[in-house]
Design a protein around this motif. Sequence first.
Motif, PDB file in Angstrom:
ATOM      1  N   PHE A 124      -2.216  -0.507   2.415  1.00 19.22           N
ATOM      2  CA  PHE A 124      -1.447   0.690   2.758  1.00 19.22           C
ATOM      3  C   PHE A 124      -0.435   0.398   3.857  1.00 19.22           C
ATOM      4  N   ILE A 125      -0.866  -0.315   4.875  1.00 16.58           N
ATOM      5  CA  ILE A 125       0.047  -0.662   5.975  1.00 16.58           C
ATOM      6  C   ILE A 125       1.213  -1.490   5.440  1.00 16.58           C
ATOM      7  N   HIS A 126       0.928  -2.437   4.565  1.00 15.64           N
ATOM      8  CA  HIS A 126       2.007  -3.241   3.979  1.00 15.64           C
ATOM      9  C   HIS A 126       2.963  -2.371   3.158  1.00 15.64           C
ATOM     10  N   LEU A 127       2.447  -1.385   2.460  1.00 21.16           N
ATOM     11  CA  LEU A 127       3.342  -0.465   1.746  1.00 21.16           C
ATOM     12  C   LEU A 127       4.244   0.271   2.720  1.00 21.16           C
ATOM     13  N   ARG A 128       3.668   0.756   3.807  1.00 19.82           N
ATOM     14  CA  ARG A 128       4.457   1.467   4.821  1.00 19.82           C
ATOM     15  C   ARG A 128       5.493   0.553   5.471  1.00 19.82           C
ATOM     16  N   ARG A 129       5.187  -0.729   5.549  1.00 19.34           N
ATOM     17  CA  ARG A 129       6.121  -1.707   6.116  1.00 19.34           C
ATOM     18  C   ARG A 129       7.143  -2.191   5.083  1.00 19.34           C
ATOM     19  N   GLU A 130       7.092  -1.589   3.887  1.00 19.55           N
ATOM     20  CA  GLU A 130       7.992  -1.964   2.793  1.00 19.55           C
ATOM     21  C   GLU A 130       7.814  -3.430   2.409  1.00 19.55           C
ATOM     22  N   GLU A 131       6.544  -3.817   2.288  1.00 20.78           N
ATOM     23  CA  GLU A 131       6.144  -5.158   1.857  1.00 20.78           C
ATOM     24  C   GLU A 131       5.259  -5.029   0.613  1.00 20.78           C
ATOM     25  N   PRO A 132       5.870  -4.614  -0.502  1.00 21.00           N
ATOM     26  CA  PRO A 132       5.066  -4.314  -1.698  1.00 21.00           C
ATOM     27  C   PRO A 132       4.346  -5.522  -2.285  1.00 21.00           C
ATOM     28  N   GLU A 133       4.887  -6.711  -2.121  1.00 22.88           N
ATOM     29  CA  GLU A 133       4.217  -7.891  -2.679  1.00 22.88           C
ATOM     30  C   GLU A 133       2.892  -8.150  -1.979  1.00 22.88           C
ATOM     31  N   ALA A 134       2.887  -8.034  -0.665  1.00 26.79           N
ATOM     32  CA  ALA A 134       1.645  -8.233   0.096  1.00 26.79           C
ATOM     33  C   ALA A 134       0.623  -7.163  -0.284  1.00 26.79           C
ATOM     34  N   ALA A 135       1.080  -5.922  -0.407  1.00 28.05           N
ATOM     35  CA  ALA A 135       0.180  -4.834  -0.794  1.00 28.05           C
ATOM     36  C   ALA A 135      -0.382  -5.080  -2.192  1.00 28.05           C
ATOM     37  N   ALA A 136       0.471  -5.509  -3.106  1.00 29.19           N
ATOM     38  CA  ALA A 136       0.035  -5.746  -4.489  1.00 29.19           C
ATOM     39  C   ALA A 136      -1.025  -6.842  -4.555  1.00 29.19           C
ATOM     40  N   ALA A 137      -0.858  -7.889  -3.776  1.00 25.98           N
ATOM     41  CA  ALA A 137      -1.842  -8.976  -3.780  1.00 25.98           C
ATOM     42  C   ALA A 137      -3.198  -8.461  -3.303  1.00 25.98           C
ATOM     43  N   MET A 138      -3.208  -7.637  -2.285  1.00 30.26           N
ATOM     44  CA  MET A 138      -4.464  -7.087  -1.773  1.00 30.26           C
ATOM     45  C   MET A 138      -5.083  -6.125  -2.777  1.00 30.26           C
ATOM     46  N   LEU A 139      -4.265  -5.304  -3.402  1.00 27.64           N
ATOM     47  CA  LEU A 139      -4.777  -4.372  -4.402  1.00 27.64           C
ATOM     48  C   LEU A 139      -5.330  -5.112  -5.621  1.00 27.64           C
ATOM     49  N   ASP A 140      -4.676  -6.195  -6.013  1.00 24.34           N
ATOM     50  CA  ASP A 140      -5.193  -7.015  -7.117  1.00 24.34           C
ATOM     51  C   ASP A 140      -6.564  -7.584  -6.769  1.00 24.34           C
ATOM     52  N   ALA A 141      -6.713  -8.043  -5.533  1.00 24.43           N
ATOM     53  CA  ALA A 141      -8.014  -8.562  -5.100  1.00 24.43           C
ATOM     54  C   ALA A 141      -9.064  -7.450  -5.098  1.00 24.43           C
ATOM     55  N   LEU A 142      -8.690  -6.267  -4.650  1.00 31.58           N
ATOM     56  CA  LEU A 142      -9.638  -5.154  -4.610  1.00 31.58           C
ATOM     57  C   LEU A 142     -10.073  -4.729  -6.019  1.00 31.58           C
ATOM     58  N   ARG A 143      -9.190  -4.846  -6.988  1.00 28.05           N
ATOM     59  CA  ARG A 143      -9.574  -4.521  -8.370  1.00 28.05           C
ATOM     60  C   ARG A 143     -10.738  -5.404  -8.839  1.00 28.05           C
ATOM     61  N   VAL A 144     -10.754  -6.639  -8.363  1.00 37.24           N
ATOM     62  CA  VAL A 144     -11.815  -7.581  -8.738  1.00 37.24           C
ATOM     63  C   VAL A 144     -13.041  -7.391  -7.842  1.00 37.24           C
ATOM     64  N   LEU A 145     -12.817  -7.245  -6.554  1.00 42.34           N
ATOM     65  CA  LEU A 145     -13.917  -7.159  -5.593  1.00 42.34           C
ATOM     66  C   LEU A 145     -14.647  -5.823  -5.624  1.00 42.34           C
ATOM     67  N   ASP A 146     -13.926  -4.763  -5.970  1.00 40.85           N
ATOM     68  CA  ASP A 146     -14.478  -3.410  -5.974  1.00 40.85           C
ATOM     69  C   ASP A 146     -13.999  -2.696  -7.242  1.00 40.85           C
ATOM     70  N   PRO A 147     -14.491  -3.124  -8.408  1.00 38.94           N
ATOM     71  CA  PRO A 147     -13.967  -2.585  -9.665  1.00 38.94           C
ATOM     72  C   PRO A 147     -14.171  -1.080  -9.842  1.00 38.94           C
ATOM     73  N   THR A 148     -15.126  -0.491  -9.149  1.00 37.42           N
ATOM     74  CA  THR A 148     -15.347   0.951  -9.272  1.00 37.42           C
ATOM     75  C   THR A 148     -14.483   1.768  -8.319  1.00 37.42           C
ATOM     76  N   GLY A 149     -13.793   1.092  -7.417  1.00 40.36           N
ATOM     77  CA  GLY A 149     -12.947   1.807  -6.460  1.00 40.36           C
ATOM     78  C   GLY A 149     -13.729   2.519  -5.378  1.00 40.36           C
ATOM     79  N   ALA A 150     -14.896   2.012  -5.054  1.00 41.01           N
ATOM     80  CA  ALA A 150     -15.786   2.669  -4.088  1.00 41.01           C
ATOM     81  C   ALA A 150     -15.152   2.860  -2.711  1.00 41.01           C
ATOM     82  N   VAL A 151     -14.261   1.958  -2.301  1.00 42.04           N
ATOM     83  CA  VAL A 151     -13.655   2.092  -0.976  1.00 42.04           C
ATOM     84  C   VAL A 151     -12.335   2.856  -1.020  1.00 42.04           C
TER      85      VAL A 151
END
Length: 164
Positions: A124-151
Amino acid sequence: MSAPHPIELRLSPDTTNFGDLPREIDDLLQQGVVAYRRDRAAAEALFRKALAAAPEALPVYFCLYKIHTYQGNLDAALGAARSGLQEAARQAGWPADWRAWSPQPLAADGAARFALYTLKALAFIHLRREEPEAAAAMLDALRVLDPTGAVGWPVVAELAAGLR
């Protein structure tokens, strides 16, 4: 005409549940939350005092990155979240680099959950900083690490999708 109902005054404590913390650290965080409403510098000073006294207390990092994000001080938010992520990873027994994490069962609380929650916050912070690539990489990791979206990362993913 019926008799008026008596007025009952109920006072509930205006506290946030930060979990199992030493009393003095919880007190500093509670004071910081209250101070934030009127004096953000005082709130930050209280949170920093808690961090100096208990750098292992994960809720302190949460308080710091939240207040800085709310204020739009994204450099400070990024620094606090990165520090919190490293401490949570250490406590969870995970590598310091989130890219090396592997999926594991997620407890209802604890360092692992905090690490994933903070990774979401970093996206989220990276999105606010207009750094969508960094945010996307973290979100991609979260899709694997937390597939149910618990966090709660799907909410940030929706924000990211809306910015494209």
